[in-house]
Design a protein around this motif. Sequence first.
Motif, PDB file in Angstrom:
ATOM      1  N   GLY A   1       0.808  -1.216   0.000  1.00 25.96           N
ATOM      2  CA  GLY A   1       0.000   0.000   0.000  1.00 25.96           C
ATOM      3  C   GLY A   1       0.838   1.261   0.000  1.00 25.96           C
ATOM      4  O   GLY A   1       2.057   1.232   0.226  1.00 25.96           O
TER       5      GLY A   1
ATOM      6  N   THR B   1      -5.109  -3.765   2.485  1.00 21.53           N
ATOM      7  CA  THR B   1      -5.740  -4.909   1.840  1.00 21.53           C
ATOM      8  C   THR B   1      -7.061  -4.533   1.170  1.00 21.53           C
ATOM      9  O   THR B   1      -7.542  -3.407   1.305  1.00 21.53           O
ATOM     10  N   VAL B   2      -7.629  -5.487   0.477  1.00 22.90           N
ATOM     11  CA  VAL B   2      -8.950  -5.305  -0.132  1.00 22.90           C
ATOM     12  C   VAL B   2      -9.999  -5.673   0.919  1.00 22.90           C
ATOM     13  O   VAL B   2     -10.354  -6.836   1.092  1.00 22.90           O
TER      14      VAL B   2
ATOM     15  N   GLU C   1     -10.236 -10.042   3.076  1.00 22.60           N
ATOM     16  CA  GLU C   1      -9.009 -10.596   2.512  1.00 22.60           C
ATOM     17  C   GLU C   1      -7.987 -10.965   3.584  1.00 22.60           C
ATOM     18  O   GLU C   1      -7.481 -12.096   3.615  1.00 22.60           O
TER      19      GLU C   1
ATOM     20  N   ARG D   1     -13.831  -1.085  -0.551  1.00 18.11           N
ATOM     21  CA  ARG D   1     -13.089  -2.317  -0.253  1.00 18.11           C
ATOM     22  C   ARG D   1     -11.657  -1.998   0.170  1.00 18.11           C
ATOM     23  O   ARG D   1     -10.679  -2.324  -0.507  1.00 18.11           O
ATOM     24  N   LEU D   2     -11.556  -1.353   1.321  1.00 18.22           N
ATOM     25  CA  LEU D   2     -10.253  -0.946   1.832  1.00 18.22           C
ATOM     26  C   LEU D   2     -10.114  -1.381   3.284  1.00 18.22           C
ATOM     27  O   LEU D   2     -10.909  -0.991   4.142  1.00 18.22           O
TER      28      LEU D   2
ATOM     29  N   TYR E   1      -6.980  -3.269   6.283  1.00 19.87           N
ATOM     30  CA  TYR E   1      -5.555  -3.378   6.598  1.00 19.87           C
ATOM     31  C   TYR E   1      -5.342  -4.407   7.697  1.00 19.87           C
ATOM     32  O   TYR E   1      -6.259  -4.775   8.424  1.00 19.87           O
TER      33      TYR E   1
ATOM     34  N   HIS F   1      -0.477 -11.887  -0.017  1.00 17.77           N
ATOM     35  CA  HIS F   1      -1.155 -10.715  -0.575  1.00 17.77           C
ATOM     36  C   HIS F   1      -0.585 -10.360  -1.953  1.00 17.77           C
ATOM     37  O   HIS F   1      -1.327 -10.015  -2.882  1.00 17.77           O
TER      38      HIS F   1
ATOM     39  N   CYS G   1      -2.180  -5.394  -5.030  1.00 16.53           N
ATOM     40  CA  CYS G   1      -2.316  -4.256  -4.129  1.00 16.53           C
ATOM     41  C   CYS G   1      -3.778  -3.829  -4.106  1.00 16.53           C
ATOM     42  O   CYS G   1      -4.548  -4.169  -5.003  1.00 16.53           O
ATOM     43  N   ALA G   2      -4.153  -3.087  -3.071  1.00 16.48           N
ATOM     44  CA  ALA G   2      -5.518  -2.557  -2.984  1.00 16.48           C
ATOM     45  C   ALA G   2      -5.716  -1.483  -4.052  1.00 16.48           C
ATOM     46  O   ALA G   2      -4.735  -0.871  -4.522  1.00 16.48           O
TER      47      ALA G   2
ATOM     48  N   GLN H   1      -7.214   3.858  -1.916  1.00 18.15           N
ATOM     49  CA  GLN H   1      -6.165   4.183  -0.951  1.00 18.15           C
ATOM     50  C   GLN H   1      -6.062   5.694  -0.730  1.00 18.15           C
ATOM     51  O   GLN H   1      -5.902   6.157   0.407  1.00 18.15           O
TER      52      GLN H   1
END
Length: 402
Positions: free
Chosen positions: A68, A97-98, A102, A245-246, A248, A263, A269-270, A275
Motif C-alpha cells: 500500500g 488490503t482489499v 481478505e 473495499r479498503l 488493513y 497478498h 495491491c488494494a 487508498q
Amino acid sequence: MNYDRYFTDTVKKIKPSGIRKFFDAAAIYKDVVSLGVGEPDFDTPWTAREAAIRSIRSGFTHYTANSGLLKLREAISEYMKRRFGLEYDPKDEVVVTVGASEPIYLMLRTFVGEGDEVVVPDPSYVSYAPSVELCGGRAVPVGCKAENSFALEPEALEAAITDRTKVLILPYPNNPTGAIMTKRQLEAVADVVKRHDLFVLSDEIYAELTYGDERHVSIASVDGMRERTVVINGFSKAFAMTGWRLGYVCAPREVEKQILKLHQYVIMCAPTSAQYAGLQMLKTCFEDDFASVEEMREEYDVRRRFLVNRLNGMGLDCFEPKGAFYVFPCVRSTGMDGEEFAEKLLGSKKVAVVPGGAFGESGKDFVRISYAYSLSDLKKAMDRIEEFVGEIRAERAKNADI
C-alpha cells in the motif's frame, strides 16, 4: 458436462452464506423493510470522495507498493496509536488490503494447515469457519451465551483447546450480537492464550462503534499479546466506505512478512483510488477529532436504544448490545426458532431479518436485526414485528384453549 467432478471436495462442502441465501429469497417480495445488511446508511464523506476523484484526474491509476501507499500506512499507524494505544511500524508491520475479509483469509492461510484447529466464538460472522476449512483446518465453535452478554468466557475457551489448536479468532465488537469485551475480560482470555501458546486473529472492524462508557480495547494492547496477535480492521464500518473495499492488517514484522507474500500473489495491491480516499479520510479525522465518526456513532446509539426498548417491550428478550450496529433478540418465546421466525415474518409482514442460526448453533433461537437504517424504517419494521408477535401469541393461546 459433469462439472461436479472437477470441483474440490473442500469447496463442495462449503455452505453458501446464510445471510445471502435468506435475502435472495426476500428479493421476490415488494414493499419489504429490510433490516439485514450490515452496511452504514451514511454516504462516504465528500472529503474522501474528492480525494479519490483527484487521484484519478492526476493519473494516479497505477499499482502502488504491494503493502500500500506508504503515506496511507503511516496514517494507519498513527490512527492505531491515537485510538487504541498500539504502535506498528508502517514500513513492515502494516499491509493495506482489499477490505477486511481478505486479511482474515490470508492470516488463516499463513497459520493454519491440514488438521489444525481454530477456536471460533459462536455466534460470530459467517466467513470464519469456511475460511478455516478452505485452509484444511477445523473450526471449533465455542458457545457464547446471552446471560453473559455473548462474551467469550475463558473457561469455555480452555475446554475447547486441544494439542491441535493454533489460533483463536476474537471478533469483538461482535457481528451478529453487538457484544463487546472489556479489558478485564480480554486479560482473562489472554492468560489462556499465552498458557497454551496460541495466536489470535483479532477482527476489529467495528472498533469505532461502541456505546456507553466502554470504548474499544484491543487484545493486542494487553501485556504479552502484541507479539501473538494479528489485528484486522478497515474503513468500511467506521468511515462508511463499504464499496471502496479498503482494509488493513497490523502484526509483528515476522508475521506481516508472510502475510504480505500471500497478498502479493493473490491481490497485488488494494485499488489505488480507494487508498487515496482512505488517506484523506484519516487526515480529515485527525484534523476534526473524528467528528464524522462521532456523528454516526451518536445516531447509531439512538437507534440502538430504540430497538432494544421496543423489542423488550413486545416480549422478545434482547440484551443491550454495546458495539457494532446489530441487536440480537431471542424469539424462543414465540414458539419458533430464528429460521422459522424470519421466514414467517418475511412472508406475513414483509420485514427481513437474518436467522441467528446463520452465525452458529448458539444463535439458532435468535434473529439479527441491523440498525444501519433510518429511524423511520426501524419504526415501521418494529410496528410490523410487534403486530406479528401479537398474532402469533394470540394464535398459540387460542390453540391452547381448544
